[in-house]
Scaffold this motif. Structure first.
Motif, PDB file in Angstrom:
ATOM      1  N   TYR A  75      24.964  48.760  33.497  1.00  0.00           N
ATOM      2  CA  TYR A  75      26.041  48.005  32.846  1.00  0.00           C
ATOM      3  C   TYR A  75      27.407  48.639  33.107  1.00  0.00           C
ATOM      4  O   TYR A  75      28.411  47.927  33.262  1.00  0.00           O
ATOM      5  CB  TYR A  75      25.781  47.894  31.350  1.00  0.00           C
ATOM      6  N   LEU A  76      27.442  49.948  33.177  1.00  0.00           N
ATOM      7  CA  LEU A  76      28.692  50.628  33.477  1.00  0.00           C
ATOM      8  C   LEU A  76      29.113  50.343  34.919  1.00  0.00           C
ATOM      9  O   LEU A  76      30.296  50.102  35.201  1.00  0.00           O
ATOM     10  CB  LEU A  76      28.545  52.131  33.264  1.00  0.00           C
ATOM     11  N   ASP A  77      28.141  50.341  35.831  1.00  0.00           N
ATOM     12  CA  ASP A  77      28.431  50.012  37.234  1.00  0.00           C
ATOM     13  C   ASP A  77      28.969  48.587  37.360  1.00  0.00           C
ATOM     14  O   ASP A  77      29.899  48.326  38.128  1.00  0.00           O
ATOM     15  CB  ASP A  77      27.165  50.159  38.086  1.00  0.00           C
ATOM     16  N   LYS A  78      28.375  47.664  36.600  1.00  0.00           N
ATOM     17  CA  LYS A  78      28.839  46.272  36.634  1.00  0.00           C
ATOM     18  C   LYS A  78      30.255  46.148  36.056  1.00  0.00           C
ATOM     19  O   LYS A  78      31.074  45.358  36.544  1.00  0.00           O
ATOM     20  CB  LYS A  78      27.877  45.376  35.850  1.00  0.00           C
ATOM     21  N   LYS A  79      30.548  46.937  35.048  1.00  0.00           N
ATOM     22  CA  LYS A  79      31.901  46.918  34.471  1.00  0.00           C
ATOM     23  C   LYS A  79      32.919  47.377  35.512  1.00  0.00           C
ATOM     24  O   LYS A  79      33.966  46.728  35.695  1.00  0.00           O
ATOM     25  CB  LYS A  79      31.952  47.836  33.245  1.00  0.00           C
ATOM     26  N   ILE A  80      32.626  48.463  36.217  1.00  0.00           N
ATOM     27  CA  ILE A  80      33.537  48.984  37.246  1.00  0.00           C
ATOM     28  C   ILE A  80      33.697  47.970  38.377  1.00  0.00           C
ATOM     29  O   ILE A  80      34.795  47.742  38.879  1.00  0.00           O
ATOM     30  CB  ILE A  80      33.020  50.336  37.783  1.00  0.00           C
ATOM     31  N   GLU A  81      32.593  47.347  38.747  1.00  0.00           N
ATOM     32  CA  GLU A  81      32.624  46.319  39.796  1.00  0.00           C
ATOM     33  C   GLU A  81      33.554  45.172  39.401  1.00  0.00           C
ATOM     34  O   GLU A  81      34.375  44.709  40.203  1.00  0.00           O
ATOM     35  CB  GLU A  81      31.209  45.804  40.024  1.00  0.00           C
ATOM     36  N   ASP A  82      33.439  44.713  38.152  1.00  0.00           N
ATOM     37  CA  ASP A  82      34.277  43.594  37.693  1.00  0.00           C
ATOM     38  C   ASP A  82      35.737  44.006  37.517  1.00  0.00           C
ATOM     39  O   ASP A  82      36.645  43.186  37.723  1.00  0.00           O
ATOM     40  CB  ASP A  82      33.720  43.022  36.383  1.00  0.00           C
ATOM     41  N   LEU A  83      35.957  45.254  37.151  1.00  0.00           N
ATOM     42  CA  LEU A  83      37.337  45.747  37.083  1.00  0.00           C
ATOM     43  C   LEU A  83      37.983  45.684  38.471  1.00  0.00           C
ATOM     44  O   LEU A  83      39.151  45.311  38.613  1.00  0.00           O
ATOM     45  CB  LEU A  83      37.362  47.199  36.571  1.00  0.00           C
ATOM     46  N   PHE A  84      37.193  46.025  39.483  1.00  0.00           N
ATOM     47  CA  PHE A  84      37.709  45.980  40.850  1.00  0.00           C
ATOM     48  C   PHE A  84      38.017  44.544  41.265  1.00  0.00           C
ATOM     49  O   PHE A  84      39.087  44.264  41.803  1.00  0.00           O
ATOM     50  CB  PHE A  84      36.701  46.606  41.817  1.00  0.00           C
ATOM     51  N   TYR A  85      37.068  43.631  41.009  1.00  0.00           N
ATOM     52  CA  TYR A  85      37.285  42.240  41.410  1.00  0.00           C
ATOM     53  C   TYR A  85      38.411  41.571  40.634  1.00  0.00           C
ATOM     54  O   TYR A  85      39.019  40.616  41.123  1.00  0.00           O
ATOM     55  CB  TYR A  85      35.994  41.435  41.253  1.00  0.00           C
ATOM     56  N   SER A  86      38.716  42.101  39.454  1.00  0.00           N
ATOM     57  CA  SER A  86      39.844  41.557  38.681  1.00  0.00           C
ATOM     58  C   SER A  86      41.156  42.260  39.044  1.00  0.00           C
ATOM     59  O   SER A  86      42.182  42.033  38.394  1.00  0.00           O
ATOM     60  CB  SER A  86      39.578  41.682  37.182  1.00  0.00           C
ATOM     61  N   LYS A  87      41.089  43.117  40.084  1.00  0.00           N
ATOM     62  CA  LYS A  87      42.256  43.816  40.642  1.00  0.00           C
ATOM     63  C   LYS A  87      42.890  44.797  39.661  1.00  0.00           C
ATOM     64  O   LYS A  87      44.085  45.106  39.754  1.00  0.00           O
ATOM     65  CB  LYS A  87      43.299  42.805  41.137  1.00  0.00           C
ATOM     66  N   LYS A  88      42.086  45.315  38.758  1.00  0.00           N
ATOM     67  CA  LYS A  88      42.567  46.354  37.842  1.00  0.00           C
ATOM     68  C   LYS A  88      42.246  47.709  38.458  1.00  0.00           C
ATOM     69  O   LYS A  88      41.398  48.469  37.974  1.00  0.00           O
ATOM     70  CB  LYS A  88      41.915  46.177  36.463  1.00  0.00           C
ATOM     71  N   TYR A  89      42.946  48.001  39.537  1.00  0.00           N
ATOM     72  CA  TYR A  89      42.599  49.156  40.366  1.00  0.00           C
ATOM     73  C   TYR A  89      42.809  50.490  39.657  1.00  0.00           C
ATOM     74  O   TYR A  89      42.012  51.419  39.824  1.00  0.00           O
ATOM     75  CB  TYR A  89      43.405  49.108  41.669  1.00  0.00           C
ATOM     76  N   ASN A  90      43.863  50.597  38.864  1.00  0.00           N
ATOM     77  CA  ASN A  90      44.084  51.854  38.129  1.00  0.00           C
ATOM     78  C   ASN A  90      42.976  52.107  37.110  1.00  0.00           C
ATOM     79  O   ASN A  90      42.579  53.260  36.889  1.00  0.00           O
ATOM     80  CB  ASN A  90      45.451  51.825  37.431  1.00  0.00           C
ATOM     81  N   ASP A  91      42.473  51.037  36.508  1.00  0.00           N
ATOM     82  CA  ASP A  91      41.363  51.179  35.556  1.00  0.00           C
ATOM     83  C   ASP A  91      40.097  51.620  36.281  1.00  0.00           C
ATOM     84  O   ASP A  91      39.306  52.409  35.744  1.00  0.00           O
ATOM     85  CB  ASP A  91      41.109  49.857  34.827  1.00  0.00           C
ATOM     86  N   VAL A  92      39.891  51.089  37.487  1.00  0.00           N
ATOM     87  CA  VAL A  92      38.732  51.504  38.291  1.00  0.00           C
ATOM     88  C   VAL A  92      38.795  53.001  38.546  1.00  0.00           C
ATOM     89  O   VAL A  92      37.800  53.728  38.356  1.00  0.00           O
ATOM     90  CB  VAL A  92      38.692  50.749  39.642  1.00  0.00           C
ATOM     91  N   ILE A  93      39.959  53.476  38.965  1.00  0.00           N
ATOM     92  CA  ILE A  93      40.132  54.905  39.275  1.00  0.00           C
ATOM     93  C   ILE A  93      39.856  55.761  38.041  1.00  0.00           C
ATOM     94  O   ILE A  93      39.156  56.773  38.118  1.00  0.00           O
ATOM     95  CB  ILE A  93      41.558  55.160  39.808  1.00  0.00           C
ATOM     96  N   LYS A  94      40.381  55.334  36.900  1.00  0.00           N
ATOM     97  CA  LYS A  94      40.179  56.089  35.660  1.00  0.00           C
ATOM     98  C   LYS A  94      38.701  56.145  35.277  1.00  0.00           C
ATOM     99  O   LYS A  94      38.175  57.207  34.923  1.00  0.00           O
ATOM    100  CB  LYS A  94      40.994  55.459  34.533  1.00  0.00           C
ATOM    101  N   GLU A  95      38.021  54.992  35.344  1.00  0.00           N
ATOM    102  CA  GLU A  95      36.603  54.935  34.973  1.00  0.00           C
ATOM    103  C   GLU A  95      35.764  55.841  35.874  1.00  0.00           C
ATOM    104  O   GLU A  95      34.887  56.574  35.395  1.00  0.00           O
ATOM    105  CB  GLU A  95      36.088  53.492  35.075  1.00  0.00           C
ATOM    106  N   VAL A  96      36.028  55.770  37.171  1.00  0.00           N
ATOM    107  CA  VAL A  96      35.236  56.569  38.109  1.00  0.00           C
ATOM    108  C   VAL A  96      35.515  58.056  37.912  1.00  0.00           C
ATOM    109  O   VAL A  96      34.583  58.875  37.923  1.00  0.00           O
ATOM    110  CB  VAL A  96      35.524  56.149  39.566  1.00  0.00           C
ATOM    111  N   GLU A  97      36.775  58.413  37.733  1.00  0.00           N
ATOM    112  CA  GLU A  97      37.121  59.825  37.531  1.00  0.00           C
ATOM    113  C   GLU A  97      36.475  60.364  36.261  1.00  0.00           C
ATOM    114  O   GLU A  97      36.016  61.518  36.229  1.00  0.00           O
ATOM    115  CB  GLU A  97      38.641  60.000  37.483  1.00  0.00           C
ATOM    116  N   ASP A  98      36.432  59.549  35.216  1.00  0.00           N
ATOM    117  CA  ASP A  98      35.771  59.968  33.964  1.00  0.00           C
ATOM    118  C   ASP A  98      34.290  60.242  34.204  1.00  0.00           C
ATOM    119  O   ASP A  98      33.733  61.215  33.680  1.00  0.00           O
ATOM    120  CB  ASP A  98      35.935  58.895  32.884  1.00  0.00           C
ATOM    121  N   LEU A  99      33.671  59.390  34.997  1.00  0.00           N
ATOM    122  CA  LEU A  99      32.263  59.592  35.312  1.00  0.00           C
ATOM    123  C   LEU A  99      32.053  60.855  36.143  1.00  0.00           C
ATOM    124  O   LEU A  99      31.075  61.591  35.940  1.00  0.00           O
ATOM    125  CB  LEU A  99      31.709  58.376  36.080  1.00  0.00           C
ATOM    126  N   CYS A 100      32.965  61.092  37.071  1.00  0.00           N
ATOM    127  CA  CYS A 100      32.838  62.279  37.922  1.00  0.00           C
ATOM    128  C   CYS A 100      32.976  63.563  37.104  1.00  0.00           C
ATOM    129  O   CYS A 100      32.298  64.559  37.388  1.00  0.00           O
ATOM    130  CB  CYS A 100      33.882  62.245  39.035  1.00  0.00           C
TER     131      CYS A 100
END
Length: 316
Positions: A75-100
């Protein structure tokens, strides 16, 4: 129901089946197919419905809720995927960095972060991420690195990455990418070397042979062009005819005659051949054969014309 709608709903059902199948992949490790809570599948359906309509602002919070409720990574992967498709690129970066930071990131979501940087025009950040965290034995690494280097105008270095990409996976698409780039750099002989080697190893794939034909044509190398057209003839008879025309123009009559036989082009091509050779006697009798076969009076007229032309004592 329109075809597009049917396609969308089919995708929903396929994704739903996949999500329900792996529904047990949580920290609590419930059994496969077991729901973490009663309405889990209903929320999945809602999220997929919103996705199919491009309404990511509604699917994203549902996936976030599902992740918090079940702790299932999908579900988290799907959220990041949809953030990307909705062009919320800064949110994608934040989510991925938090996971890392939690040591939970993987190549799949890191790719979304790379593309997010690229869409924001942050080439250095994308490159840095590729070099630090992405698998350097993966096609994705070489493909994106070459793209970044080309964007930076570093074409020589980009070429080395594209060559590495082809070496890693010598498939058609990677070869075409490499040959196109070599041609762009006017390295025609190197492009030909790669294309010819691939041809010898894997046979005449349509796209590869078409690319070879384009290169030979641009170099006015008609001998090799005719040879490639012959190979392409298995896909479309027009290529046999193109090869035949080259042989006729180059006065390579033996090759033209061989091609008529092997490609079974038909008797009318013998007529073209005889006329090119100025063998009007054979052209006359071939015209007569064609008249007998088709009943076309034009061939009978041509028979008389060519027979007259072939007569050594004809008057001007």
């Amino acid at each position: 129901m329109k075809i597009k709608q049917i396609y969308q709903y089919t995708n929903i059902l396929i994704t739903l089946f996949f999500l329900l199948f792996i529904i047990g992949c949580s920290a609590k490790k419930p059994q496969i197919g077991k729901k973490a809570f009663d309405k889990e599948d209903e929320y999945i359906m809602k999220a997929l419905f919103f996705e199919s309509n491009g309404d990511y602002n509604k699917s994203i919070p549902i996936y976030e809720f599902l992740y918090k409720k079940t702790n299932k990574r999908i579900y988290l992967d799907k959220k990041i995927e949809d953030l990307f498709y909705s062009k919320k690129y800064n949110d994608v970066i934040k989510e991925v960095e938090d996971l890392c930071k939690k040591k939970l990131c993987d190549d799949k979501i890191l790719r979304y972060e790379v593309f997010a940087y690229l869409n924001l025009g942050k080439l250095n950040e994308a490159k840095d991420l590729l070099l630090r965290k992405l698998n350097k034995k993966d096609e994705f690494f070489y493909s994106v690195m070459s793209y970044i280097l080309i964007s930076e105008g570093k074409e020589s270095l980009a070429l080395e990455y594209i060559k590495s990409l082809y070496a890693l996976n010598p498939n058609k698409n990677n070869l075409l990418k490499l040959s196109d780039f070599l041609i762009k750099l006017k390295k025609y002989n190197e492009a030909l070397a790669y294309l010819r080697t691939h041809l010898k190893m894997y046979g005449c794939d349509y796209d590869i042979c078409i690319k070879l034909a384009d290169v030979y044509k641009s170099l006015y190398d008609y001998d090799n062009l005719a040879n490639i057209y012959e190979k392409l003839g298995v896909y479309d008879i027009k290529f046999y005819i193109l090869a035949f025309n080259i042989y006729i123009q180059n006065k390579e009559f033996k090759k033209a005659e061989r091609l008529i036989k092997t490609a079974k082009l038909g008797d009318e091509y013998y007529l073209f051949l005889y006329l090119a050779k100025k063998d009007y006697k054979k052209a006359a009798y071939k015209s007569l054969e064609l008249y007998d076969k088709t009943g076309n009076l034009d061939y009978l007229i041509k028979y008389c014309e060519y027979l007259y032309t072939s007569h050594p004592t004809k008057r001007s």
